[in-house]
Design a protein around this motif. Structure first.
Motif, PDB file in Angstrom:
ATOM      1  N   ALA A 104       0.823  -1.217   0.000  1.00 50.28           N
ATOM      2  CA  ALA A 104       0.000   0.000   0.000  1.00 50.28           C
ATOM      3  C   ALA A 104       0.857   1.267   0.000  1.00 50.28           C
ATOM      4  CB  ALA A 104      -0.924   0.001   1.217  1.00 50.28           C
ATOM      5  N   SER A 105       2.072   1.159   0.552  1.00 46.25           N
ATOM      6  CA  SER A 105       2.925   2.359   0.604  1.00 46.25           C
ATOM      7  C   SER A 105       3.702   2.553  -0.694  1.00 46.25           C
ATOM      8  CB  SER A 105       3.898   2.230   1.772  1.00 46.25           C
ATOM      9  OG  SER A 105       4.824   1.193   1.477  1.00 46.25           O
ATOM     10  N   GLY A 106       3.581   1.610  -1.611  1.00 48.27           N
ATOM     11  CA  GLY A 106       4.289   1.744  -2.889  1.00 48.27           C
ATOM     12  C   GLY A 106       5.703   1.194  -2.847  1.00 48.27           C
ATOM     13  N   ALA A 111       4.640   0.634  -9.330  1.00 53.61           N
ATOM     14  CA  ALA A 111       3.755   0.838 -10.488  1.00 53.61           C
ATOM     15  C   ALA A 111       2.279   0.874 -10.094  1.00 53.61           C
ATOM     16  CB  ALA A 111       3.985  -0.284 -11.507  1.00 53.61           C
ATOM     17  N   TRP A 112       1.950   0.448  -8.887  1.00 52.44           N
ATOM     18  CA  TRP A 112       0.513   0.410  -8.499  1.00 52.44           C
ATOM     19  C   TRP A 112       0.384   0.696  -7.009  1.00 52.44           C
ATOM     20  CZ3 TRP A 112      -2.704  -2.610  -5.286  1.00 52.44           C
ATOM     21  CH2 TRP A 112      -4.080  -2.437  -5.505  1.00 52.44           C
ATOM     22  N   VAL A 113      -0.302   1.771  -6.699  1.00 53.76           N
ATOM     23  CA  VAL A 113      -0.509   2.122  -5.293  1.00 53.76           C
ATOM     24  C   VAL A 113      -2.017   2.268  -5.056  1.00 53.76           C
ATOM     25  CG1 VAL A 113      -0.032   3.812  -3.486  1.00 53.76           C
ATOM     26  CG2 VAL A 113       1.712   3.302  -5.195  1.00 53.76           C
ATOM     27  N   PRO A 114      -2.583   1.505  -4.111  1.00 56.40           N
ATOM     28  CA  PRO A 114      -4.031   1.554  -3.928  1.00 56.40           C
ATOM     29  C   PRO A 114      -4.500   2.843  -3.254  1.00 56.40           C
ATOM     30  CG  PRO A 114      -3.045   0.167  -2.249  1.00 56.40           C
ATOM     31  CD  PRO A 114      -1.925   0.575  -3.168  1.00 56.40           C
ATOM     32  N   ILE A 131      -0.469  -0.515   8.664  1.00 58.56           N
ATOM     33  CA  ILE A 131      -0.622   0.733   7.903  1.00 58.56           C
ATOM     34  C   ILE A 131      -0.547   1.933   8.846  1.00 58.56           C
ATOM     35  CG2 ILE A 131      -2.342   2.110   6.622  1.00 58.56           C
ATOM     36  CD1 ILE A 131      -2.943  -0.418   4.991  1.00 58.56           C
ATOM     37  N   THR A 132      -1.144   1.812  10.024  1.00 57.48           N
ATOM     38  CA  THR A 132      -1.100   2.948  10.952  1.00 57.48           C
ATOM     39  C   THR A 132       0.288   3.119  11.587  1.00 57.48           C
ATOM     40  OG1 THR A 132      -1.935   1.561  12.747  1.00 57.48           O
ATOM     41  CG2 THR A 132      -3.558   2.861  11.540  1.00 57.48           C
ATOM     42  N   GLN A 133       1.179   2.165  11.382  1.00 54.23           N
ATOM     43  CA  GLN A 133       2.556   2.296  11.880  1.00 54.23           C
ATOM     44  C   GLN A 133       3.381   3.251  11.033  1.00 54.23           C
ATOM     45  OE1 GLN A 133       2.226   1.160  14.990  1.00 54.23           O
ATOM     46  NE2 GLN A 133       4.419   0.866  14.736  1.00 54.23           N
TER      47      GLN A 133
END
Ligand code: ADP
Length: 467
Positions: A104-106, A111-114, A131-133
């Motif tokens: 999710a952080s790339g 090439a693909w980041v949600p 993710i919250t880290q």
């Protein structure tokens, strides 16, 4: 759900990708796998590589985590051949959440980041926590509860293995009675929570259905919603090739052929004057299978028959086997998991029984509706949302689609079975209810529209609980 929802979202114009652990069946099933990046050692797996390929029969990208030490094992994804949980399940599924956050952080595939990350059930519950880290990572997260009874609980000392700070292991975080819970992490650290029916969303806020997490659910009730699962009607339709004779709401003659063929296949009498009840289910107490065994004498007294397809708890399997052995003309059981047989059961039966103690959504009652097989269900979870009880009022306004009972008792189930047998004798009224059920539409397209709305509301959210 993960086979169907992403494709329904793609139809709505989204670029959806799924992330899966590299179980042997996944590695075999995904087409054209190519390495995206080598991640290196994580959580004790010497080598972890992220691959990408395509889901079969679609152009949708699936990312696959290849960590052979964790995922290429005997048994099923959760337990070993001895039926016991793997003792490193926290690392195996922690890795899933960890990779999701880094994707999710790339960092893993620039090439693909949600724009939204959607995690499912306890196995993916650490995704929002990781993710919250990362303070720079603002991507909103949705967490879906498929079954709150499975909470992913581990001893507190395992926390050292997961690269999460101790402050996340408090009662405000993922601590659960001195242990920690992946499910609770998903509930606490996600932006939005969904579950698979509106009624189950209400139920899990109560002690009766909350599995000890009802307090957390109540804290987050403004972010909680229920979206019904859909049915893939290209697979589940009485025009299907897996059944003995296809039929439709306009011409139900094929259904009679299916019933007779099923009776003959399992050595049941074709002369019974009562309806043929079927079960296609895990044979567990969650599914109320003990209640059904207890109510069986009442079903048989009505001249009805029962046919059971399922696997599960040993005593329940033995109970159904015994019932079949002493009532060979009217009770049959097949212990096993058999998808094409399940189509024959649902098409051939008059009534499908789902007497669950709790049921987040339930799928088989939705299949039954489409096949003109009247569901007989307990008024819980998604069953209550999807079946309209046959009674004077619902019949008067043309809404009835099945039989519903309230209490998880042998008496309540037995009484509704008897009433259903009585209603079966009114052929015209029965046909009307069948046809109404067959016209119901629980498609993924509708569910996907609801998820789209939710994702769009998420992008307006400033940030998740970052403690
Ligand atoms: P749960 O996920 O709690 O088991 P659901 O009703 O949501 O219950 O989904 C169960 C799915 O598994 C349905 O698609 C059902 O047809 C299928 N299923 C359950 N038991 C069997 C079986 N023995 N053989 C074939 N399919 C089965």
């Amino acid at each position: 759900m993960l086979g169907a929802l992403p494709l329904a979202l793609v139809k709505r114009g989204f670029d959806v990708r799924v992330l899966l652990p590299g179980f042997p069946g996944v590695l075999d099933g995904i087409i054209g796998l190519q390495p995206v990046t080598r991640i290196g050692p994580v959580f004790g797996a010497a080598s972890v590589t992220l691959y990408a390929g395509r889901l079969p029969d679609s152009n949708m990208t699936a990312y696959v985590i290849d960590a052979s030490f964790f995922f290429r094992r005997e048994g099923n994804p959760y337990v070993g051949p001895d039926g016991q949980d793997w003792n490193d399940n926290h690392r195996r599924f922690g890795l899933l959440g960890w990779v999701a956050a880094h994707l999710a952080s790339g960092e893993l595939d620039p090439a693909w980041v949600p724009e939204v990350v959607h995690a499912h059930d306890w196995h993916a519950g650490l995704t929002p926590a990781y993710i919250t880290q990362n303070p720079a990572l603002k991507v909103p997260t949705v967490f879906t509860i498929h079954n709150l009874a499975f909470r992913g609980i581990f001893p507190m000392e395992y926390h050292d293995d997961l690269d999460l700070p101790m402050r996340k292991m408090t009662p405000h975080g993922m601590e659960f009675h001195g242990m920690f819970s992946f499910m609770k992490a998903g509930l606490v650290y996600s932006n939005k929570i969904t579950t698979v029916s509106p009624n189950y969303a209400r139920e899990i806020c109560t002690p009766e259905f909350g599995c000890g997490l009802d307090g957390v659910m109540r804290d987050r009730k403004w972010d909680l919603s229920g979206i019904l699962n859909g049915v893939d009607y290209t697979v589940w339709d009485p025009g299907d090739a897996k059944i003995n004779k296809p039929y439709s709401a306009d011409d139900l003659t094929g259904k009679k052929v299916c019933k007779r063929a099923l009776q003959l296949e399992f050595g049941l009498s074709t002369e019974a004057h009562g309806p043929l009840f079927a079960v296609v289910s895990r044979l567990t107490s969650q599914k109320g299978m003990d209640l059904l065994l207890a109510a069986l004498p009442e079903l048989l007294q009505e001249g009805a028959q029962l046919i059971v397809l399922g696997t599960g708890e040993g005593d329940l399997e033995a109970g159904f086997r015994y019932a079949a052995s002493v009532n060979p003309d009217n009770v049959a059981v097949h212990i096993g998991y058999n998808e094409s047989m399940s189509h024959r059961f649902i098409a051939g039966a008059d009534i499908l029984l789902v007497p669950s103690r709790f049921e987040p959504c339930g799928l088989t009652q939705l299949y039954a509706l489409r096949y003109g097989t009247l569901p007989l269900v307990r008024r819980v979870g998604g069953l209550a949302d999807t079946v309209v009880d046959v009674n004077d009022e619902s019949l008067a306004v043309d809404r009835a689609t099945g039989f519903v009972f309230n209490d998880a008792t042998r008496q309540a189930l037995g009484a509704r079975i008897r009433e259903a047998c009585g209603f079966y004798r009114n052929e015209e009224a029965w046909k009307n209810v069948q046809r109404r059920g067959m016209r119901q539409n629980f498609s993924w397209d509708d569910s996907a529209a609801n998820y789209e709305q939710l994702y769009r509301s998420c992008s307006a959210i400033p940030s998740a609980n970052r403690s």
